[in-house]
Design a protein around this motif. Structure first.
Motif, PDB file in Angstrom:
ATOM      1  N   ARG A 136       0.837  -1.217   0.000  1.00 21.90           N
ATOM      2  CA  ARG A 136       0.000   0.000   0.000  1.00 21.90           C
ATOM      3  C   ARG A 136       0.868   1.262   0.000  1.00 21.90           C
ATOM      4  O   ARG A 136       0.629   2.210   0.750  1.00 21.90           O
ATOM      5  CB  ARG A 136      -0.988   0.004   1.160  1.00 21.90           C
ATOM      6  N   LEU A 137       1.892   1.230  -0.849  1.00 25.65           N
ATOM      7  CA  LEU A 137       2.811   2.342  -1.009  1.00 25.65           C
ATOM      8  C   LEU A 137       2.659   2.913  -2.413  1.00 25.65           C
ATOM      9  O   LEU A 137       2.060   2.293  -3.284  1.00 25.65           O
ATOM     10  CB  LEU A 137       4.257   1.878  -0.806  1.00 25.65           C
ATOM     11  N   GLY A 138       3.221   4.084  -2.621  1.00 27.84           N
ATOM     12  CA  GLY A 138       3.241   4.677  -3.951  1.00 27.84           C
ATOM     13  C   GLY A 138       4.314   5.732  -4.041  1.00 27.84           C
ATOM     14  O   GLY A 138       4.749   6.290  -3.027  1.00 27.84           O
ATOM     15  N   PHE A 139       4.777   5.965  -5.269  1.00 27.97           N
ATOM     16  CA  PHE A 139       5.769   6.999  -5.510  1.00 27.97           C
ATOM     17  C   PHE A 139       5.049   8.281  -5.903  1.00 27.97           C
ATOM     18  O   PHE A 139       4.238   8.284  -6.812  1.00 27.97           O
ATOM     19  CB  PHE A 139       6.744   6.569  -6.606  1.00 27.97           C
ATOM     20  N   VAL A 140       5.369   9.368  -5.197  1.00 28.77           N
ATOM     21  CA  VAL A 140       4.709  10.650  -5.406  1.00 28.77           C
ATOM     22  C   VAL A 140       5.757  11.670  -5.844  1.00 28.77           C
ATOM     23  O   VAL A 140       6.786  11.849  -5.168  1.00 28.77           O
ATOM     24  CB  VAL A 140       4.021  11.124  -4.102  1.00 28.77           C
ATOM     25  N   VAL A 141       5.506  12.333  -6.968  1.00 24.97           N
ATOM     26  CA  VAL A 141       6.431  13.356  -7.470  1.00 24.97           C
ATOM     27  C   VAL A 141       6.418  14.548  -6.523  1.00 24.97           C
ATOM     28  O   VAL A 141       5.359  15.089  -6.202  1.00 24.97           O
ATOM     29  CB  VAL A 141       6.037  13.827  -8.887  1.00 24.97           C
ATOM     30  N   VAL A 142       7.616  14.979  -6.084  1.00 23.10           N
ATOM     31  CA  VAL A 142       7.722  16.160  -5.230  1.00 23.10           C
ATOM     32  C   VAL A 142       8.561  17.258  -5.876  1.00 23.10           C
ATOM     33  O   VAL A 142       8.563  18.389  -5.397  1.00 23.10           O
ATOM     34  CB  VAL A 142       8.271  15.819  -3.822  1.00 23.10           C
ATOM     35  N   ASN A 143       9.276  16.926  -6.956  1.00 28.14           N
ATOM     36  CA  ASN A 143      10.076  17.932  -7.652  1.00 28.14           C
ATOM     37  C   ASN A 143      10.284  17.482  -9.089  1.00 28.14           C
ATOM     38  O   ASN A 143      10.492  16.294  -9.346  1.00 28.14           O
ATOM     39  CB  ASN A 143      11.433  18.119  -6.964  1.00 28.14           C
ATOM     40  N   LEU A 144      10.235  18.456 -10.002  1.00 25.46           N
ATOM     41  CA  LEU A 144      10.459  18.189 -11.418  1.00 25.46           C
ATOM     42  C   LEU A 144      11.315  19.303 -11.991  1.00 25.46           C
ATOM     43  O   LEU A 144      10.989  20.487 -11.831  1.00 25.46           O
ATOM     44  CB  LEU A 144       9.124  18.131 -12.166  1.00 25.46           C
TER      45      LEU A 144
ATOM     46  N   PHE B 281      10.982  11.704  -6.297  1.00 28.63           N
ATOM     47  CA  PHE B 281       9.797  11.059  -5.743  1.00 28.63           C
ATOM     48  C   PHE B 281      10.026  10.732  -4.286  1.00 28.63           C
ATOM     49  O   PHE B 281      11.138  10.393  -3.891  1.00 28.63           O
ATOM     50  CB  PHE B 281       9.546   9.713  -6.448  1.00 28.63           C
ATOM     51  N   LEU B 282       8.961  10.805  -3.520  1.00 28.37           N
ATOM     52  CA  LEU B 282       8.939  10.245  -2.173  1.00 28.37           C
ATOM     53  C   LEU B 282       8.186   8.928  -2.238  1.00 28.37           C
ATOM     54  O   LEU B 282       7.285   8.768  -3.067  1.00 28.37           O
ATOM     55  CB  LEU B 282       8.202  11.157  -1.198  1.00 28.37           C
ATOM     56  N   LEU B 283       8.529   8.008  -1.369  1.00 30.66           N
ATOM     57  CA  LEU B 283       7.747   6.792  -1.219  1.00 30.66           C
ATOM     58  C   LEU B 283       6.695   7.075  -0.154  1.00 30.66           C
ATOM     59  O   LEU B 283       7.018   7.391   0.988  1.00 30.66           O
ATOM     60  CB  LEU B 283       8.644   5.617  -0.807  1.00 30.66           C
ATOM     61  N   MET B 284       5.434   6.998  -0.549  1.00 33.86           N
ATOM     62  CA  MET B 284       4.315   7.376   0.312  1.00 33.86           C
ATOM     63  C   MET B 284       3.579   6.135   0.803  1.00 33.86           C
ATOM     64  O   MET B 284       3.301   5.225   0.019  1.00 33.86           O
ATOM     65  CB  MET B 284       3.342   8.256  -0.477  1.00 33.86           C
TER      66      MET B 284
END
Length: 141
Positions: free
Chosen positions: A55-63, A113-116
């Motif tokens: 139940r994790l996901g990679f979330v973009v925090v910077n581009l 990405f952060l692992l959320m």
């Protein structure tokens, strides 16, 4: 390193991708990059499965996106995607959009990405099986 650590995704530029100047609209490049990332995870289903299972996901925090040259209707492009770096809680993916025939760069991007953890809505440490699978995919710059 996994032999499939770098994924190349083909994109054909269509008329609806263009701006008023006849070039690919800058916002469309974000869609091309996202298509490349979806393809990357589609081609690494073991990684995608462990992330889903936990139940994790990679979330973009910077581009960071550098536009190099324009693309126009009919151009065949490739989105080249690889994992560049894994930190404690972040990972960086490097992507390049290039002309398929000439290989000339159209755009370069680095995404962080952060692992959320979706159950807590908080970033978590990249560890265990997720880290092991990611580490096998890192491509040295």
């Amino acid at each position: 390193m996994d032999a499939n650590a770098t994924v190349v995704t083909p994109i054909r530029v269509r008329g609806y991708h263009l701006d008023g100047y006849g070039h690919v609209n800058n916002a469309r490049y974000l869609e091309f990059l996202e298509e490349g990332r979806w393809d990357y995870f589609d081609r690494h289903p073991d990684l995608a499965e462990v992330v889903r299972r936990e139940r994790l996901g990679f979330v973009v925090v910077n581009l960071n996106l550098d536009y190099r040259r324009p693309a126009v209707a009919g151009d065949d492009l490739e989105v080249v995607t690889s994992i560049a770096e894994i930190g404690t809680r972040r990972m960086r993916i490097r992507q390049r959009i290039r002309h398929a025939v000439s290989g000339r760069a159209v755009a370069d991007a680095d995404l962080t990405f952060l692992l959320m953890d979706f159950s807590t809505q908080r970033a978590v440490t990249i560890e265990g099986e997720v880290r092991d699978r990611l580490a096998a995919l890192v491509v040295a710059s």
